[in-house]
Scaffold this active site. Structure first.
Site, PDB file in Angstrom:
ATOM      1  N   ASP A  93       2.617   3.984  -4.041  1.00 51.04           N
ATOM      2  CA  ASP A  93       2.756   2.669  -3.413  1.00 51.04           C
ATOM      3  C   ASP A  93       1.661   2.527  -2.356  1.00 51.04           C
ATOM      4  O   ASP A  93       1.901   2.625  -1.151  1.00 51.04           O
ATOM      5  CB  ASP A  93       4.151   2.494  -2.814  1.00 51.04           C
ATOM      6  CG  ASP A  93       4.430   1.036  -2.438  1.00 51.04           C
ATOM      7  OD1 ASP A  93       3.503   0.199  -2.588  1.00 51.04           O
ATOM      8  OD2 ASP A  93       5.550   0.737  -1.984  1.00 51.04           O
ATOM      9  N   CYS A  96       1.871   0.765   1.239  1.00 50.59           N
ATOM     10  CA  CYS A  96       3.269   0.495   1.636  1.00 50.59           C
ATOM     11  C   CYS A  96       3.352   0.573   3.161  1.00 50.59           C
ATOM     12  O   CYS A  96       2.667   1.382   3.792  1.00 50.59           O
ATOM     13  CB  CYS A  96       4.208   1.524   1.016  1.00 50.59           C
ATOM     14  SG  CYS A  96       5.955   1.121   1.310  1.00 50.59           S
ATOM     15  N   ASN A 204      14.128   1.547  -1.441  1.00 52.36           N
ATOM     16  CA  ASN A 204      14.363   1.477   0.000  1.00 52.36           C
ATOM     17  C   ASN A 204      13.520   0.416   0.694  1.00 52.36           C
ATOM     18  O   ASN A 204      13.429   0.394   1.911  1.00 52.36           O
ATOM     19  CB  ASN A 204      14.164   2.843   0.638  1.00 52.36           C
ATOM     20  CG  ASN A 204      12.734   3.289   0.543  1.00 52.36           C
ATOM     21  OD1 ASN A 204      11.921   2.614  -0.080  1.00 52.36           O
ATOM     22  ND2 ASN A 204      12.425   4.412   1.148  1.00 52.36           N
ATOM     23  N   PHE A 206      13.096  -3.082   2.278  1.00 53.98           N
ATOM     24  CA  PHE A 206      14.191  -3.819   2.906  1.00 53.98           C
ATOM     25  C   PHE A 206      13.690  -4.938   3.816  1.00 53.98           C
ATOM     26  O   PHE A 206      12.524  -4.956   4.221  1.00 53.98           O
ATOM     27  CB  PHE A 206      15.092  -2.863   3.707  1.00 53.98           C
ATOM     28  CG  PHE A 206      14.425  -2.241   4.914  1.00 53.98           C
ATOM     29  CD1 PHE A 206      14.356  -2.916   6.130  1.00 53.98           C
ATOM     30  CD2 PHE A 206      13.873  -0.973   4.838  1.00 53.98           C
ATOM     31  CE1 PHE A 206      13.739  -2.343   7.240  1.00 53.98           C
ATOM     32  CE2 PHE A 206      13.245  -0.389   5.949  1.00 53.98           C
ATOM     33  CZ  PHE A 206      13.187  -1.081   7.149  1.00 53.98           C
ATOM     34  N   HIS A 309       1.816   2.736   5.930  1.00 53.98           N
ATOM     35  CA  HIS A 309       2.033   4.178   6.093  1.00 53.98           C
ATOM     36  C   HIS A 309       1.654   4.995   4.840  1.00 53.98           C
ATOM     37  O   HIS A 309       2.013   6.162   4.742  1.00 53.98           O
ATOM     38  CB  HIS A 309       3.466   4.491   6.555  1.00 53.98           C
ATOM     39  CG  HIS A 309       4.563   3.842   5.764  1.00 53.98           C
ATOM     40  ND1 HIS A 309       5.580   3.133   6.354  1.00 53.98           N
ATOM     41  CD2 HIS A 309       4.806   3.788   4.448  1.00 53.98           C
ATOM     42  CE1 HIS A 309       6.407   2.678   5.426  1.00 53.98           C
ATOM     43  NE2 HIS A 309       5.956   3.069   4.251  1.00 53.98           N
ATOM     44  N   ASN A 310       0.917   4.370   3.914  1.00 52.38           N
ATOM     45  CA  ASN A 310       0.370   5.096   2.755  1.00 52.38           C
ATOM     46  C   ASN A 310      -1.084   4.681   2.545  1.00 52.38           C
ATOM     47  O   ASN A 310      -1.347   3.740   1.799  1.00 52.38           O
ATOM     48  CB  ASN A 310       1.117   4.735   1.460  1.00 52.38           C
ATOM     49  CG  ASN A 310       2.499   5.347   1.341  1.00 52.38           C
ATOM     50  OD1 ASN A 310       2.901   6.171   2.149  1.00 52.38           O
ATOM     51  ND2 ASN A 310       3.212   4.952   0.308  1.00 52.38           N
ATOM     52  N   GLY A 357      14.623   3.502  10.638  1.00 50.67           N
ATOM     53  CA  GLY A 357      15.596   4.609  10.595  1.00 50.67           C
ATOM     54  C   GLY A 357      16.383   4.557   9.300  1.00 50.67           C
ATOM     55  O   GLY A 357      16.054   5.197   8.318  1.00 50.67           O
ATOM     56  N   HIS A 381       6.955   8.034   9.655  1.00 52.38           N
ATOM     57  CA  HIS A 381       7.039   6.655   9.157  1.00 52.38           C
ATOM     58  C   HIS A 381       8.489   6.265   8.891  1.00 52.38           C
ATOM     59  O   HIS A 381       8.752   5.251   8.263  1.00 52.38           O
ATOM     60  CB  HIS A 381       6.233   6.513   7.879  1.00 52.38           C
ATOM     61  CG  HIS A 381       6.959   6.964   6.647  1.00 52.38           C
ATOM     62  ND1 HIS A 381       7.645   8.156   6.573  1.00 52.38           N
ATOM     63  CD2 HIS A 381       7.127   6.371   5.440  1.00 52.38           C
ATOM     64  CE1 HIS A 381       8.193   8.275   5.377  1.00 52.38           C
ATOM     65  NE2 HIS A 381       7.896   7.208   4.664  1.00 52.38           N
ATOM     66  N   GLY A 382       9.417   7.094   9.357  1.00 51.13           N
ATOM     67  CA  GLY A 382      10.828   6.815   9.134  1.00 51.13           C
ATOM     68  C   GLY A 382      11.621   8.026   9.560  1.00 51.13           C
ATOM     69  O   GLY A 382      11.106   8.884  10.310  1.00 51.13           O
TER      70      GLY A 382
END
Ligand code: 5GP
Ligand code: MN
Ligand code: MN
Length: 457
Positions: A93, A96, A204, A206, A309-310, A357, A381-382
């Site tokens: 991705d 992303c 995921n 969202f 974040h990718n 989160g 990144h999470g």
């Protein structure tokens, strides 16, 4: 196992040195608890991360978990003169990432009725799910999409007008060489993206209405990427890397190109084009979400930041020089006075870092600190997965999970049916993960955001 080779330092990270790793510095930004809980299978993937030609640093972020070839939550710096650009460390991705927006609306105004109205109004405008297609554009002619993925958000705003102020974003456009063409067709089929601009995607990804603890107002956060377009590009270049190096065998996830390869520049262009698609995707979704928000709450949303974040990006590092920084599930974190922020809105305070989160846990907005150089100017990144989708479906009770969310006042989709393999139990504690970042001096907490209404792809 491998964890006994992890040596704590006074810098807030562990170093990992083994024969498999050799001279490449590996820094693990983990608390003792997170290290203890880390999967044994990660070791192989950390070693993989050190093996790309010209690797100068591997940093592991606290949300780390098993990925494609290398961990998710991994930062790899390779030498820009002679080092590789690698595909697994960018991921399928491409681009992303996250966007976050704030409002002046008091959080108490998000009554149960308005949460439902917000979710409904968003769903009218943004299509969800893996097969979702563009509500606004339908299917685009190839040449129009090519123009957009070359021109990025800059061109999008020129063409379609600026419904929002996008000055608060990591970037407006990633440059793409004129000589590079989108490789339509092939195994990856990037043409899947032709009708997906402005769709969220599945899993995921969202859209979330949140309450900010610090301001007491409503925030909105969006997580999405480059859909079938980026996935198609990535797949095509994984295949080319495999053709170039049959010795990699089944380990297609470890594909890379060195500067002498004919595909080296081409892959970087694909990352740029995929990255632009993702940026525009977030921009379109933001416009649609802002419209829904206005309809329900009668106020505007204002961008806090938008960031990927990718990606792999050319950067300079005081310790490692001119490098390619691969962030696979990791967020760039440039502190105040970083040269790359010169002349931007963030020169004097660093840019916001958006860290989700889960839909029943805090999300965070951080500000990078000077210590961020230790991790290659990157943070998590999470929270990172701690339970596989399969395990979640086996061990969690749908009824109990729905009840937990109802009890917490979090509306999921329209009916409160929580996608169980995406529920909060599947993710690590956001606080634990952020503690590792704060303790290492990489960033400080600016805002804590609690979910009120959640839309999952
Ligand atoms: P990834 O980019 O690796 O697919 O996931 C990024 C992160 O998003 C996950 O590690 C997780 O912490 C976070 N996340 C996943 N689902 C949700 C959600 O519904 N709400 C929020 N706030 N965060 C989520
Ligand atoms: Mn994604
Ligand atoms: Mn993501």
């Amino acid at each position: 196992g491998w964890k006994r080779h992890a040596v704590a330092t006074s810098e807030g990270y562990y170093t990992l040195q083994t024969e498999d790793i050799g001279d490449v510095p590996v820094r693990l930004f983990l608390t003792p608890e997170l290290l203890g809980a880390a999967e044994d299978t990660l070791y192989r993937q950390i070693v993989n991360a050190t093996r790309f030609p010209g690797t100068r640093l591997v940093a592991i972020t606290p949300d780390v978990h098993y990925g494609y070839g290398v961990p998710v939550g991994c930062v790899i710096l390779t030498d820009r003169g002679e080092g590789a650009v690698a595909m697994g460390p960018v991921g399928f991705d491409i681009g992303c990432g996250m966007m976050s927006a704030r409002s002046a609306v008091a959080a108490e105004l998000a009554t149960p009725d308005r949460k439902l109205a917000f979710n409904r109004e968003v769903m009218k405008r943004v299509s969800m799910g893996a097969g979702g297609t563009s509500v606004r554009f339908g299917k685009m002619p190839e040449k129009d999409l090519v123009e957009l993925v070359r021109g990025g958000a800059e061109l999008y705003v020129d063409k379609f007008g600026a419904a929002i102020d996008r000055s608060r974003a990591e970037r407006q456009r990633i440059p793409v060489d004129d000589a590079w063409d989108v490789p339509w067709g092939g195994k990856g089929k990037p043409e899947r993206g032709l009708d997906q601009l402005g769709s969220l995607g599945g899993g995921n990804h969202f859209i979330e209405l949140q309450r900010c603890d610090e301001t007491g107002t409503l925030f909105v956060q969006v997580h999405t990427g480059s859909r079938g377009f980026g996935h198609g590009l990535a797949t095509n270049y994984f295949e080319l890397a495999r053709e170039e190096r049959p010795d990699l065998g089944a380990d297609i996830d470890l594909g890379y190109f060195t500067p002498d390869s004919e595909h080296y520049r081409a892959y970087l262009n694909a990352v740029a084009a995929g990255g632009n698609f993702a940026i525009i995707n977030r921009l379109i979704i933001f416009e649609q979400v802002a419209e829904a928000f206005r309809k329900v709450f009668r106020e505007d949303l204002e961008l806090v930041y938008e960031i990927s974040h990718n990606l792999v990006q050319a950067e300079q590092h005081p310790e490692f020089g001119d490098v390619w920084v691969h962030r696979k599930g990791a967020t760039r974190a440039l502190p105040a006075q970083h040269p790359a922020l010169k002349g931007t809105l963030f020169e004097n305070e660093g840019h916001p870092v958006l860290v989700p989160g889960s839909n029943r846990d805090y999300s965070y907005i951080l500000r990078p600190l000077p210590g961020a150089h230790k991790s290659g100017y990157s943070v998590n990144h999470g929270s990172g997965r701690r339970m596989s989708r399969g395990e979640a479906v086996r061990v969690l009770s749908q009824e109990k999970v729905n009840e937990q969310y109802r009890h917490a006042g979090i509306l999921v989709n329209l009916d409160g049916e929580v996608p169980i393999d995406e529920s909060s139990a599947c993710y690590k504690s956001a606080e634990d993960v952020v503690t590792a970042v704060v303790d290492a001096g990489l960033a400080r907490v600016e805002y804590r955001l609690w979910p009120l209404a959640s839309l999952k792809g």
